[in-house]
Motif scaffolding. Structure first.
Motif, PDB file in Angstrom:
ATOM      1  N   ARG A 236      56.850  53.000 -22.507  1.00 46.96           N
ATOM      2  CA  ARG A 236      56.256  53.834 -21.465  1.00 46.96           C
ATOM      3  C   ARG A 236      55.540  55.036 -22.069  1.00 46.96           C
ATOM      4  O   ARG A 236      54.435  55.387 -21.650  1.00 46.96           O
ATOM      5  CB  ARG A 236      57.333  54.298 -20.480  1.00 46.96           C
ATOM      6  N   GLU A 237      56.161  55.661 -23.074  1.00 48.94           N
ATOM      7  CA  GLU A 237      55.530  56.799 -23.731  1.00 48.94           C
ATOM      8  C   GLU A 237      54.220  56.376 -24.394  1.00 48.94           C
ATOM      9  O   GLU A 237      53.217  57.097 -24.321  1.00 48.94           O
ATOM     10  CB  GLU A 237      56.486  57.396 -24.762  1.00 48.94           C
ATOM     11  N   ARG A 238      54.226  55.226 -25.046  1.00 49.83           N
ATOM     12  CA  ARG A 238      53.008  54.729 -25.703  1.00 49.83           C
ATOM     13  C   ARG A 238      51.903  54.506 -24.673  1.00 49.83           C
ATOM     14  O   ARG A 238      50.738  54.833 -24.906  1.00 49.83           O
ATOM     15  CB  ARG A 238      53.324  53.424 -26.437  1.00 49.83           C
ATOM     16  N   LEU A 239      52.255  53.950 -23.523  1.00 49.57           N
ATOM     17  CA  LEU A 239      51.265  53.695 -22.485  1.00 49.57           C
ATOM     18  C   LEU A 239      50.663  54.981 -21.949  1.00 49.57           C
ATOM     19  O   LEU A 239      49.449  55.087 -21.769  1.00 49.57           O
ATOM     20  CB  LEU A 239      51.901  52.909 -21.339  1.00 49.57           C
ATOM     21  N   VAL A 240      51.507  55.966 -21.679  1.00 50.68           N
ATOM     22  CA  VAL A 240      51.020  57.244 -21.151  1.00 50.68           C
ATOM     23  C   VAL A 240      50.005  57.856 -22.110  1.00 50.68           C
ATOM     24  O   VAL A 240      48.910  58.289 -21.709  1.00 50.68           O
ATOM     25  CB  VAL A 240      52.195  58.219 -20.911  1.00 50.68           C
ATOM     26  N   VAL A 241      50.342  57.890 -23.388  1.00 54.55           N
ATOM     27  CA  VAL A 241      49.461  58.493 -24.390  1.00 54.55           C
ATOM     28  C   VAL A 241      48.180  57.696 -24.554  1.00 54.55           C
ATOM     29  O   VAL A 241      47.073  58.257 -24.617  1.00 54.55           O
ATOM     30  CB  VAL A 241      50.203  58.627 -25.733  1.00 54.55           C
TER      31      VAL A 241
ATOM     32  N   ILE B 174      39.107  49.535 -20.646  1.00 56.30           N
ATOM     33  CA  ILE B 174      40.236  49.713 -21.556  1.00 56.30           C
ATOM     34  C   ILE B 174      40.136  48.684 -22.675  1.00 56.30           C
ATOM     35  O   ILE B 174      39.521  47.633 -22.518  1.00 56.30           O
ATOM     36  CB  ILE B 174      41.594  49.579 -20.830  1.00 56.30           C
ATOM     37  N   SER B 175      40.740  48.990 -23.782  1.00 61.16           N
ATOM     38  CA  SER B 175      40.700  48.096 -24.929  1.00 61.16           C
ATOM     39  C   SER B 175      41.639  46.909 -24.703  1.00 61.16           C
ATOM     40  O   SER B 175      42.539  46.937 -23.858  1.00 61.16           O
ATOM     41  CB  SER B 175      41.123  48.844 -26.194  1.00 61.16           C
ATOM     42  N   GLY B 176      41.443  45.858 -25.511  1.00 59.43           N
ATOM     43  CA  GLY B 176      42.353  44.711 -25.456  1.00 59.43           C
ATOM     44  C   GLY B 176      43.770  45.102 -25.817  1.00 59.43           C
ATOM     45  O   GLY B 176      44.738  44.572 -25.270  1.00 59.43           O
ATOM     46  N   GLU B 177      43.892  46.068 -26.740  1.00 62.30           N
ATOM     47  CA  GLU B 177      45.212  46.571 -27.143  1.00 62.30           C
ATOM     48  C   GLU B 177      45.952  47.164 -25.947  1.00 62.30           C
ATOM     49  O   GLU B 177      47.122  46.857 -25.689  1.00 62.30           O
ATOM     50  CB  GLU B 177      45.031  47.643 -28.223  1.00 62.30           C
ATOM     51  N   LEU B 178      45.266  48.026 -25.186  1.00 63.27           N
ATOM     52  CA  LEU B 178      45.899  48.649 -24.028  1.00 63.27           C
ATOM     53  C   LEU B 178      46.176  47.620 -22.936  1.00 63.27           C
ATOM     54  O   LEU B 178      47.214  47.681 -22.264  1.00 63.27           O
ATOM     55  CB  LEU B 178      45.008  49.771 -23.481  1.00 63.27           C
ATOM     56  N   ALA B 179      45.292  46.661 -22.767  1.00 61.57           N
ATOM     57  CA  ALA B 179      45.505  45.616 -21.761  1.00 61.57           C
ATOM     58  C   ALA B 179      46.775  44.820 -22.068  1.00 61.57           C
ATOM     59  O   ALA B 179      47.557  44.489 -21.156  1.00 61.57           O
ATOM     60  CB  ALA B 179      44.299  44.684 -21.704  1.00 61.57           C
ATOM     61  N   LEU B 180      47.026  44.531 -23.341  1.00 59.48           N
ATOM     62  CA  LEU B 180      48.242  43.804 -23.727  1.00 59.48           C
ATOM     63  C   LEU B 180      49.490  44.635 -23.456  1.00 59.48           C
ATOM     64  O   LEU B 180      50.504  44.120 -22.957  1.00 59.48           O
ATOM     65  CB  LEU B 180      48.179  43.422 -25.200  1.00 59.48           C
TER      66      LEU B 180
ATOM     67  N   HIS C  80      52.545  43.670 -20.684  1.00 59.30           N
ATOM     68  CA  HIS C  80      53.975  43.614 -20.997  1.00 59.30           C
ATOM     69  C   HIS C  80      54.761  44.601 -20.139  1.00 59.30           C
ATOM     70  O   HIS C  80      55.867  44.312 -19.667  1.00 59.30           O
ATOM     71  CB  HIS C  80      54.201  43.908 -22.481  1.00 59.30           C
ATOM     72  N   TRP C  81      54.176  45.782 -19.919  1.00 62.11           N
ATOM     73  CA  TRP C  81      54.850  46.787 -19.095  1.00 62.11           C
ATOM     74  C   TRP C  81      54.994  46.302 -17.651  1.00 62.11           C
ATOM     75  O   TRP C  81      56.064  46.416 -17.055  1.00 62.11           O
ATOM     76  CB  TRP C  81      54.070  48.094 -19.136  1.00 62.11           C
ATOM     77  N   LEU C  82      53.937  45.745 -17.106  1.00 59.96           N
ATOM     78  CA  LEU C  82      53.954  45.313 -15.710  1.00 59.96           C
ATOM     79  C   LEU C  82      54.923  44.159 -15.470  1.00 59.96           C
ATOM     80  O   LEU C  82      55.580  44.097 -14.423  1.00 59.96           O
ATOM     81  CB  LEU C  82      52.543  44.908 -15.262  1.00 59.96           C
ATOM     82  N   TYR C  83      55.030  43.260 -16.422  1.00 58.45           N
ATOM     83  CA  TYR C  83      55.840  42.062 -16.211  1.00 58.45           C
ATOM     84  C   TYR C  83      57.236  42.140 -16.819  1.00 58.45           C
ATOM     85  O   TYR C  83      58.080  41.306 -16.499  1.00 58.45           O
ATOM     86  CB  TYR C  83      55.102  40.836 -16.753  1.00 58.45           C
ATOM     87  N   VAL C  84      57.473  43.130 -17.672  1.00 62.28           N
ATOM     88  CA  VAL C  84      58.788  43.240 -18.312  1.00 62.28           C
ATOM     89  C   VAL C  84      59.350  44.658 -18.229  1.00 62.28           C
ATOM     90  O   VAL C  84      60.370  44.905 -17.595  1.00 62.28           O
ATOM     91  CB  VAL C  84      58.725  42.787 -19.793  1.00 62.28           C
ATOM     92  N   GLY C  85      58.661  45.611 -18.886  1.00 58.24           N
ATOM     93  CA  GLY C  85      59.226  46.949 -19.052  1.00 58.24           C
ATOM     94  C   GLY C  85      59.413  47.735 -17.779  1.00 58.24           C
ATOM     95  O   GLY C  85      60.419  48.437 -17.617  1.00 58.24           O
TER      96      GLY C  85
END
Length: 366
Positions: free
Chosen positions: A173-178, A221-227, A231-236
Motif C-alpha cells: 500500500r505504501e509503494r502504491l501511494v508513493v 500510468i506505467s505498466g509497472e504501476l498497473a501491475l 495485485h492490490w485490487l485483487y489481493v492486497g
C-alpha cells in the motif's frame, strides 16, 4: 500581546446559542465522518460548514476551514466572547496571536478568508446581527502587516533520492501511494479520494477528481504501476477492508478513506529511514494545541520530503523529459479550461510513451 494567552484572560467559555441545535444536524455528522472535519465549537461555524462544503468550500479544503474556525472560536472563547459578540479588536488580537506563534503570511491569509466567509454567512443566511461586519474584516485585517516568517519553499527530490525512498517503504500500500504521487502528481486529498472504478488497468490510466480545481482528470500510468494496482485490487486490498461496501482504493479502518496525516507519514517516515529527510522549518505549537495534540513539544517540524514534495518531483521529472510547461500545468490541475482542453488534444500516445519510459522499473534513467 504575549505569545501565550495570559492565564488571567482565560475565562469560562461562553456558549453559542445555536451550538447544541446545529450539532444534531445529520448532514453535520456525515461531513465529519467523510472529510475529517473538526468541530469548531460554534453553531454558526457548523452551519457555515454544512451549507458550503461541496459548494463554495471544496471537499479538500473543508478540514482546513474547520480547523481554522476551531482555532478562531477557541481564541474568542478564551477572551470571554462568542462569534456574534466579538469586535474587530478581538480579530486583530487573534491575528497578532497567530503571528506571534510563528504562522506565515499565507496561513494568516487562509484564516482571514475562513473568518470573513463565516461572518458573511451569519449575516446573509442566518439573519443574525453580529457586532462585527464581515466587510470590516476584509478591509482592515491585512496579513502582510504582521511580522511573519518567510514561506517554506518545497523542492523536488532527486532521482537518486526517489530510489532510496522507494527502497524504504514497508508495504504494498505504501509503494502504491508513493508511485501514484510520482506518476500522476496527485495531491493528498486526490489520492485518498480514488475509487476502484477510477482505475482502468487494461487501458493503463486512472481518472481522478481534482478537488482543488474542480475538474476530472485522466492520467496515464506505467505498466509497472498497473501491475501493482492489479495485485492490490485483487489481493492486497481485501486484507485492509472493513466495510465490503467501501469502494475507495485505499479504504480506512474507521473512516471510508485513509487520513491525510497517515498518507503523509508514509513518505516522511520512509524518507527518514532512507537518510534523505531534512527539517526545513519549524512552526510553534501553542499551549492549547499541545493539549489537543497531547504533546509537550514546542515546535512542529516541516520536512523536506513529504507527499506534497512528490508532486513537485512529478513536475520536475516531466520537465526533464521535455514535456512542455502548458501540458505540465494541465497535468497538475493548475491551468485554465482552455489549456486543459489543449492538453487532452495533445498527442496522447506520445505523452503515454513518456510516462512509460520515465517510470519503467522506477529506474528513472539512472
Amino acid at each position: 500581546m504575549n505569545k501565550k494567552i495570559p492565564q488571567q484572560l482565560i475565562v469560562d467559555a461562553p456558549v453559542c446559542p445555536i451550538y447544541e441545535e446545529e450539532q444534531k444536524r445529520p448532514r453535520w455528522r456525515e461531513l465529519q465522518n467523510e472529510y475529517y472535519i473538526v468541530d469548531p465549537g460554534c453553531g454558526h461555524a457548523i452551519n457555515y460548514l454544512v451549507w458550503n462544503t461541496n459548494s463554495t468550500i471544496k471537499p479538500s479544503s473543508a478540514s482546513t476551514y474547520s480547523t481554522h474556525l476551531y482555532q478562531f472560536v477557541d481564541f474568542l472563547h478564551s477572551m470571554g466572547v462568542t462569534v456574534c459578540s466579538a469586535e474587530l479588536e478581538h480579530v486583530q488580537q487573534f491575528f497578532k496571536y497567530l503571528s506571534d506563534n510563528g504562522k506565515r503570511e499565507g496561513t494568516l491569509s487562509l484564516h482571514k478568508t475562513s473568518i470573513t466567509n463565516l461572518y458573511r454567512h451569519v449575516d446573509i443566511h442566518l439573519g443574525h446581527e453580529p457586532n462585527l461586519r464581515w466587510d470590516y474584516i476584509r478591509e482592515f485585517i491585512k496579513p502582510s502587516q504582521f511580522r511573519t516568517p518567510p514561506p517554506i519553499e518545497r523542492e523536488p527530490i532527486s532521482k537518486e533520492e526517489i530510489i532510496l525512498l522507494i527502497e524504504n517503504l514497508n508495504t504494498q500500500r505504501e509503494r502504491l501511494v508513493v508511485q501514484i504521487a510520482l506518476e500522476a502528481g496527485l495531491r493528498n486529498s486526490d489520492i485518498r479520494g480514488l475509487k476502484i472504478n477510477d482505475i482502468k488497468l487494461e487501458e493503463k490510466y486512472l481518472d481522478f477528481y481534482n478537488r482543488k480545481s474542480n475538474i476530472w482528470q485522466r492520467m496515464p500510468i506505467s505498466g509497472e504501476l498497473a501491475l501493482l494496482l492489479r495485485h492490490w485490487l485483487y489481493v492486497g486490498r481485501e486484507s485492509t477492508l472493513v466495510d465490503p461496501e467501501n469502494d475507495h482504493l485505499f479504504p480506512g479502518q474507521k473512516h471510508e478513506q485513509l487520513s491525510g496525516g497517515y498518507l503523509n507519514s508514509i513518505v516522511t517516515e520512509a524518507a527518514e529511514r532512507a537518510g534523505i529527510q531534512e527539517v526545513i522549518g519549524k512552526i510553534k505549537i501553542t499551549e492549547r494545541q499541545k493539549v489537543s495534540m497531547k504533546t509537550d513539544k514546542e515546535y512542529r517540524e516541516m520536512h523536506k520530503v513529504t507527499l506534497h514534495s512528490l508532486r513537485h518531483t512529478f513536475n520536475q521529472l516531466l520537465k526533464d523529459a521535455g514535456v512542455p510547461s502548458d501540458f505540465r500545468s494541465a497535468a497538475l490541475g493548475h491551468s485554465s479550461p482552455e489549456i486543459t482542453k489543449k492538453y487532452y488534444e495533445h498527442d496522447d500516445d506520445n505523452y503515454d510513451e513518456v510516462i512509460g519510459e520515465l517510470f519503467r522499473g522506477l529506474q528513472l534513467g539512472i
